[in-house]
Design a protein around this motif. Sequence first.
Motif, PDB file in Angstrom:
ATOM      1  N   THR A 241      61.908  94.856  66.530  1.00 42.03           N
ATOM      2  CA  THR A 241      62.592  94.698  67.823  1.00 42.03           C
ATOM      3  C   THR A 241      62.367  95.922  68.707  1.00 42.03           C
ATOM      4  O   THR A 241      62.177  95.783  69.925  1.00 42.03           O
ATOM      5  CB  THR A 241      64.089  94.474  67.600  1.00 42.03           C
ATOM      6  N   PHE A 242      62.374  97.109  68.121  1.00 37.49           N
ATOM      7  CA  PHE A 242      62.103  98.313  68.922  1.00 37.49           C
ATOM      8  C   PHE A 242      60.681  98.285  69.491  1.00 37.49           C
ATOM      9  O   PHE A 242      60.462  98.655  70.647  1.00 37.49           O
ATOM     10  CB  PHE A 242      62.303  99.558  68.073  1.00 37.49           C
TER      11      PHE A 242
ATOM     12  N   TYR B  83      63.735  89.984  83.831  1.00 41.90           N
ATOM     13  CA  TYR B  83      63.873  91.290  83.170  1.00 41.90           C
ATOM     14  C   TYR B  83      65.215  91.365  82.445  1.00 41.90           C
ATOM     15  O   TYR B  83      65.281  91.770  81.271  1.00 41.90           O
ATOM     16  CB  TYR B  83      63.757  92.402  84.210  1.00 41.90           C
TER      17      TYR B  83
ATOM     18  N   GLU C  76      68.175  92.866  68.262  1.00 46.30           N
ATOM     19  CA  GLU C  76      68.399  94.182  67.659  1.00 46.30           C
ATOM     20  C   GLU C  76      69.719  94.220  66.899  1.00 46.30           C
ATOM     21  O   GLU C  76      69.795  94.774  65.792  1.00 46.30           O
ATOM     22  CB  GLU C  76      68.376  95.257  68.732  1.00 46.30           C
TER      23      GLU C  76
ATOM     24  N   ASP D 275      58.716  97.230  78.035  1.00 48.66           N
ATOM     25  CA  ASP D 275      58.939  98.321  78.989  1.00 48.66           C
ATOM     26  C   ASP D 275      57.623  98.860  79.536  1.00 48.66           C
ATOM     27  O   ASP D 275      57.571  99.315  80.692  1.00 48.66           O
ATOM     28  CB  ASP D 275      59.725  99.448  78.321  1.00 48.66           C
TER      29      ASP D 275
ATOM     30  N   ARG E 132      60.554  95.859  72.392  1.00 50.12           N
ATOM     31  CA  ARG E 132      61.148  96.425  73.609  1.00 50.12           C
ATOM     32  C   ARG E 132      60.207  97.432  74.259  1.00 50.12           C
ATOM     33  O   ARG E 132      60.062  97.466  75.492  1.00 50.12           O
ATOM     34  CB  ARG E 132      62.483  97.093  73.267  1.00 50.12           C
ATOM     35  N   ARG E 133      59.580  98.239  73.442  1.00 50.99           N
ATOM     36  CA  ARG E 133      58.652  99.232  74.000  1.00 50.99           C
ATOM     37  C   ARG E 133      57.477  98.539  74.702  1.00 50.99           C
ATOM     38  O   ARG E 133      57.029  98.982  75.776  1.00 50.99           O
ATOM     39  CB  ARG E 133      58.141 100.148  72.898  1.00 50.99           C
TER      40      ARG E 133
ATOM     41  N   LEU F 188      66.608  90.756  73.678  1.00 52.79           N
ATOM     42  CA  LEU F 188      66.256  91.842  72.756  1.00 52.79           C
ATOM     43  C   LEU F 188      67.493  92.519  72.190  1.00 52.79           C
ATOM     44  O   LEU F 188      67.521  92.904  71.010  1.00 52.79           O
ATOM     45  CB  LEU F 188      65.377  92.872  73.473  1.00 52.79           C
ATOM     46  N   ASP F 189      68.527  92.670  73.005  1.00 51.90           N
ATOM     47  CA  ASP F 189      69.783  93.247  72.502  1.00 51.90           C
ATOM     48  C   ASP F 189      70.362  92.394  71.372  1.00 51.90           C
ATOM     49  O   ASP F 189      70.834  92.913  70.353  1.00 51.90           O
ATOM     50  CB  ASP F 189      70.804  93.360  73.641  1.00 51.90           C
TER      51      ASP F 189
ATOM     52  N   SER G  34      57.053  88.423  77.845  1.00 53.37           N
ATOM     53  CA  SER G  34      55.954  89.326  77.493  1.00 53.37           C
ATOM     54  C   SER G  34      54.614  88.845  78.041  1.00 53.37           C
ATOM     55  O   SER G  34      53.688  89.646  78.202  1.00 53.37           O
ATOM     56  CB  SER G  34      55.857  89.470  75.969  1.00 53.37           C
TER      57      SER G  34
ATOM     58  N   VAL H 109      61.934  86.286  74.920  1.00 53.21           N
ATOM     59  CA  VAL H 109      61.184  87.544  74.842  1.00 53.21           C
ATOM     60  C   VAL H 109      59.688  87.283  74.923  1.00 53.21           C
ATOM     61  O   VAL H 109      58.949  87.974  75.648  1.00 53.21           O
ATOM     62  CB  VAL H 109      61.545  88.288  73.541  1.00 53.21           C
TER      63      VAL H 109
ATOM     64  N   ARG I 191      65.814  91.490  78.258  1.00 51.01           N
ATOM     65  CA  ARG I 191      66.482  92.621  77.593  1.00 51.01           C
ATOM     66  C   ARG I 191      67.754  92.170  76.881  1.00 51.01           C
ATOM     67  O   ARG I 191      68.100  92.700  75.827  1.00 51.01           O
ATOM     68  CB  ARG I 191      66.812  93.709  78.610  1.00 51.01           C
TER      69      ARG I 191
END
Length: 278
Positions: free
Chosen positions: A112-113, A244, A255, A120, A116-117, A251-252, A151, A147, A248
């Motif tokens: 998940t990190f 956006y 995570e 971003d 997110r990267r 993604l939250d 992407s 997500v 996110r």
Amino acid sequence: MSDGMDTAQGAQRSRMGPVLVIAVIAFAIGLGLMAYASRNAPGLFGRAGAPAVAPAAVPTAAPITPDVATLALREAALAAQLANLEARAARIDGESAQAESNAGRAEAILITFAARRALDRGVGLGYLEGELRRRFGAAFPREVNGVIRDSRAPVTLEDLREGLTAAAPTLLAQKSDWWAGIGSELRSLVVIHRAGTPSPLPSDRLARARRQLGTGNVETALAEVERLPGAGEASNWIAAARRYVEARAALDTLESAAITGAAAAAAGAARAEAAPAG
């Protein structure tokens, strides 16, 4: 002449006497030795018909009577050892399962990190798409699809800042209706609002939106932009900002599921259901 012959014969008989005596004695001694040898020597010199010596009898062991108390103690000791081994095996299985769960949780957090990267930075997910589907698809299909969809046409904070700057004249423009425009101008001359509350002026709203974008708070910036007079003419920027925010938020959720282990539990349940019975 007869006297001479008699004398010779007498002398000869006198010499034969001792010889015969010695021969008889030697013969007697030989017979004695043969009798002694035939009595004591086995085999060829053994006496015919002598009874054979029977082998010594092997003593038989007496039957062992089992000790019931000893057997019971030994059985109890073996049962205790078996229970101890089973407990150790169960503990090892539990530790292995816990270690596997922790490893799966750590991998889910890293995925998940990494996702997110990538968002971003405005790049595609690549292999992370498959990992997101495998680990979270069963329990969170809507979030995973959101997500992945974002992407494929990523929106970054820099894109939103530049888009807001470009759309500022449109957002601040008044309506073309001259009467509505005059009313708006008159309302902007005197603005009354409670102390401590944000100013409702369009320019102040736009300034607040820019500040919120600078801190990464896109959701609050979007709320400010939607209240501007020209929001209807900036639909592209508003749609990008919403994408956006939704990506996110998804993604939250993923995570949080990875950190709490909910994703690993859901994936394990899904694999158990998909496994063939038997």
